[in-house]
Design an enzyme around this catalytic site. Sequence first.
Site, PDB file in Angstrom:
ATOM      1  CG  HIS A  80      41.973  29.754  56.069  1.00  0.00           C
ATOM      2  ND1 HIS A  80      40.567  30.044  56.904  1.00  0.00           N
ATOM      3  CD2 HIS A  80      41.657  30.096  54.846  1.00  0.00           C
ATOM      4  CE1 HIS A  80      39.732  30.406  55.951  1.00  0.00           C
ATOM      5  NE2 HIS A  80      40.318  30.544  54.747  1.00  0.00           N
ATOM      6  CG  ASP A 128      40.717  29.391  60.277  1.00  0.00           C
ATOM      7  OD1 ASP A 128      41.665  29.950  60.060  1.00  0.00           O
ATOM      8  OD2 ASP A 128      39.964  29.362  59.289  1.00  0.00           O
ATOM      9  CB  SER A 224      37.912  32.802  54.296  1.00  0.00           C
ATOM     10  OG  SER A 224      37.577  31.437  53.870  1.00  0.00           O
TER      11      SER A 224
END
Length: 284
Positions: A80, A128, A224
């Site tokens: 992402h 992801d 992330s």
Amino acid sequence: MPSSTAMVPGTRGGWHCLVLTTAAALTQLMWLPGCCGSYIVGGHEVTPHSRPYMASVSFEGHHYCGGFLIHTHWVVSAAHCFSDRDPSMGLVVLGAHALLAPEPTQQTFSIAAAVSHPDFQPATQANDICLLRLNGSAVLGPAVRLLRLPRRNAKPPAAGTRCHVSGWGFVSDFEEPPPGLMEVEVRILDLSVCNSSWQGQLNPAMLCTHSGDRRRRGFCSADSGGPLVCGRRAHGLVSFSGLWCGDPKTPDVYTQVSAFVTWIWDVVRASSSPGSTGRSVRAV
């Protein structure tokens, strides 16, 4: 502003969008006073270079996402992070502790290729995971080392297992960068329990953690892509959390790395190492 969403049941049988806190969602606001925070919640600064596998992915000179080194030419991060960013414009920094200060240990690379999982679903964050091929070979040493992956298709750590997650996200809601790499201890949460908190939107290739008590502890935006390390292996990859970081009502969610080990090494083997003049090294 880039963001990620998941669908949750609506009140009348329809579906509503739930905004997820991901690295891509808030980092563009990183220089705006009073923006929502993006930080390791309830953590502490680690001893410099004690997590030598950590990588910082930056765009336009600003840290954007985390990652970790598994091979002298390859870094693992979150898919992402590149949903609306051109990977060729990004840089990967290895051997860093304080990103805002020059350090002789730092090694900086451009991204020669970014390979997101072919089944990545932005709406749900399923699969992801992304592999970043560096434009050169990392020089391994005390400040730059590889992180081991779990065995392929290995069962996730048992509920209650203590793990650690690290990152360079802000340490306040007012754009205050951390003095260095931050880390927090969290515990594995049973996936079925976690899934009930997320309205049944999770899948078996995900992993969850919580603080283990009433304190807010966990990751947030700009973390992330970083690893969840349990027993010296990267069992998780930071994917998304709730609106309030570290909130036990919406546990932190990771990509379960063991489900993708075969894919990871298939990609690495299928691609030649650019600029390599010697033997490539991978973590085993």
